[in-house]
Enzyme design. Sequence first.
Site, PDB file in Angstrom:
ATOM      1  N   GLU A 152       0.825  -1.205   0.000  1.00 60.81           N
ATOM      2  CA  GLU A 152       0.000   0.000   0.000  1.00 60.81           C
ATOM      3  C   GLU A 152       0.860   1.256   0.000  1.00 60.81           C
ATOM      4  O   GLU A 152       1.991   1.249   0.483  1.00 60.81           O
ATOM      5  CB  GLU A 152      -0.902   0.013   1.247  1.00 60.81           C
TER       6      GLU A 152
ATOM      7  N   CYS B 242       7.044  -4.954  15.555  1.00 55.88           N
ATOM      8  CA  CYS B 242       6.578  -4.017  16.583  1.00 55.88           C
ATOM      9  C   CYS B 242       5.122  -4.366  16.910  1.00 55.88           C
ATOM     10  O   CYS B 242       4.291  -4.414  16.002  1.00 55.88           O
ATOM     11  CB  CYS B 242       6.702  -2.573  16.101  1.00 55.88           C
TER      12      CYS B 242
ATOM     13  N   CYS C   5       1.938  -2.296  15.591  1.00 59.54           N
ATOM     14  CA  CYS C   5       1.848  -1.957  14.168  1.00 59.54           C
ATOM     15  C   CYS C   5       1.246  -3.118  13.392  1.00 59.54           C
ATOM     16  O   CYS C   5       1.695  -4.262  13.514  1.00 59.54           O
ATOM     17  CB  CYS C   5       3.244  -1.639  13.636  1.00 59.54           C
TER      18      CYS C   5
ATOM     19  N   CYS D  93       3.380   8.562   0.933  1.00 59.92           N
ATOM     20  CA  CYS D  93       3.975   7.646   1.919  1.00 59.92           C
ATOM     21  C   CYS D  93       4.101   6.302   1.210  1.00 59.92           C
ATOM     22  O   CYS D  93       3.103   5.738   0.760  1.00 59.92           O
ATOM     23  CB  CYS D  93       3.039   7.561   3.117  1.00 59.92           C
TER      24      CYS D  93
ATOM     25  N   CYS E  74       6.684  -6.772   6.904  1.00 62.15           N
ATOM     26  CA  CYS E  74       7.791  -6.208   7.672  1.00 62.15           C
ATOM     27  C   CYS E  74       8.264  -7.240   8.685  1.00 62.15           C
ATOM     28  O   CYS E  74       7.450  -7.970   9.249  1.00 62.15           O
ATOM     29  CB  CYS E  74       7.339  -4.941   8.412  1.00 62.15           C
TER      30      CYS E  74
ATOM     31  N   CYS F 289      -0.533   5.776  10.085  1.00 64.66           N
ATOM     32  CA  CYS F 289       0.673   5.092  10.551  1.00 64.66           C
ATOM     33  C   CYS F 289       0.337   3.786  11.238  1.00 64.66           C
ATOM     34  O   CYS F 289      -0.489   3.747  12.149  1.00 64.66           O
ATOM     35  CB  CYS F 289       1.414   5.949  11.571  1.00 64.66           C
TER      36      CYS F 289
HETATM   37  N1  SAH Z   1       9.497   0.595   9.662  1.00 64.09           N
HETATM   38  C1  SAH Z   1       9.657   2.019   9.712  1.00 64.09           C
HETATM   39  C2  SAH Z   1       8.650   2.803   8.904  1.00 64.09           C
HETATM   40  C3  SAH Z   1       7.192   2.468   8.967  1.00 64.09           C
HETATM   41  S1  SAH Z   1       6.061   3.063  10.108  1.00 64.09           S
HETATM   42  C4  SAH Z   1       9.614   2.502  11.131  1.00 64.09           C
HETATM   43  O1  SAH Z   1       9.214   1.746  12.006  1.00 64.09           O
HETATM   44  O2  SAH Z   1      10.034   3.617  11.393  1.00 64.09           O
HETATM   45  C5  SAH Z   1       5.995   4.743  10.295  1.00 64.09           C
HETATM   46  C6  SAH Z   1       5.734   5.132  11.761  1.00 64.09           C
HETATM   47  O3  SAH Z   1       4.445   4.707  12.225  1.00 64.09           O
HETATM   48  C7  SAH Z   1       6.752   4.483  12.697  1.00 64.09           C
HETATM   49  O4  SAH Z   1       7.213   5.432  13.617  1.00 64.09           O
HETATM   50  C8  SAH Z   1       5.896   3.446  13.397  1.00 64.09           C
HETATM   51  O5  SAH Z   1       6.444   3.063  14.617  1.00 64.09           O
HETATM   52  C9  SAH Z   1       4.589   4.164  13.524  1.00 64.09           C
HETATM   53  N2  SAH Z   1       3.471   3.298  13.865  1.00 64.09           N
HETATM   54  C10 SAH Z   1       3.362   1.971  13.667  1.00 64.09           C
HETATM   55  N3  SAH Z   1       2.178   1.520  14.131  1.00 64.09           N
HETATM   56  C11 SAH Z   1       1.513   2.595  14.623  1.00 64.09           C
HETATM   57  C12 SAH Z   1       0.225   2.771  15.206  1.00 64.09           C
HETATM   58  N4  SAH Z   1      -0.605   1.747  15.370  1.00 64.09           N
HETATM   59  N5  SAH Z   1      -0.118   4.018  15.580  1.00 64.09           N
HETATM   60  C13 SAH Z   1       0.718   5.059  15.393  1.00 64.09           C
HETATM   61  N6  SAH Z   1       1.926   4.941  14.840  1.00 64.09           N
HETATM   62  C14 SAH Z   1       2.339   3.721  14.458  1.00 64.09           C
END
Ligand code: SAH
Length: 381
Positions: free
Chosen positions: A112, A136, A139, A125, A132, A363
């Site tokens: 996406e 985390c 996410c 974006c 991935c 995000c």
């Molecule tokens: N893998 C990279 C880029 C992708 S995510 C990274 O982790 O930086 C972009 C941002 O969204 C990251 O800071 C991630 O931690 C955040 N993110 C992931 N899940 C989220 C959620 N459920 N709510 C808010 N931010 C989130």
Amino acid sequence: MTSLPLIPVDPDARGRRPAMPPRHLADLDLPGRQAFVTELGEPAFRAKQVSNHYFGRLVRDPGQMTDLPAATRERLAGTLLPTLLTPVRELACDDGATRKALWRLHDGSLVESVLMGYPDRVTVCISSQAGCGMACPFCATGQAGLTRNLSTAEIVDQAVYLAGVAASGAVAGSPPRLSHVVFMGMGEPLANYSRVVAAIRRLVAPAPEGLGLSQRHITVSTVGLVPAIRRLASEDLSVTLALSLHAPDDELRDELVPVNQRWKVSEVLDAAWDYAATTGRRVSIEYAMIKDVNDQPWRADLLGRLLAGKLAHVNLIPLNPTPGSRWDASPKPVEREFVRRLREAGVSTTVRDTRGREIDGACGQLAAAEDRDIEPRTATA
Ligand code: SAH
């Protein structure tokens, strides 16, 4: 957490042969394209012509490339620009100012991208991997694991495609020209290092070699792969680094960003400050505000002490809902107090808007599910 995640190992390097897509013009720099065209038995200058259509005019239909001889147009353009992304669905919200595109790749993987229009700029974006591997827990992308790295052209093509959507005037109230790219879609960009760096080079090269974006308008967001951050600092690129910190202490960060078990808060921040010193670019510190998990006043104060006096900006992200998540966003008064304490410590802080939430495009919500029944805001692809 019991096991360490697999870190910056390309899936290709683990002996599996991922199904990478056919070679595309955007995989190559201009000399590479000239060699490719010559291999096809065409004069080298055709590389520039096709590049100009793709990067300069955002045109990918051979029928519109009337400066190419009709007899070879289809073959030449078709070979240089194989279809990498097939649009499966496009969803819009915020009166069309936010649009999420779901693509199918040649091997069936789904990824996406999100286009966001503002009065003064248009940002896309983009994804760097299908899935991935960073795991985390808050996410959605992290839950499914890694399918494969995207090729350079699969990364670039998301931006070029959506630049074309913006140029068609689809994003009302915004300039027609794509200006900003953030690597904040699916995947960990620094775990697909060489392809992501090549993609950045295509995005910033002037047309017709590339899209001609400003380096300062490109942001690479990472969980904090320390050796890769250090390598990026040595690339002679001054893109903005965003670091997904989410906790100022190792105990909590080990859980929220499992790669912290390998590279600790102090190590990742040292790498970030070295990146800032080398590039002159302020580092963006991303911090998802999770109710009763990482939003306590003492954590704001600790974060403030870690960041005070550094070339850093904090971007607080209200936690976006993800399927099955046990966590909620922090209440607004808690968020405000967190902001107040950081600012009191002298740290510049803003709260990110939650663009695209209703279409699972915010995000951490990108999960590339084709069958999710999302509301009737479906736009045409
Ligand atoms: N893998 C990279 C880029 C992708 S995510 C990274 O982790 O930086 C972009 C941002 O969204 C990251 O800071 C991630 O931690 C955040 N993110 C992931 N899940 C989220 C959620 N459920 N709510 C808010 N931010 C989130």
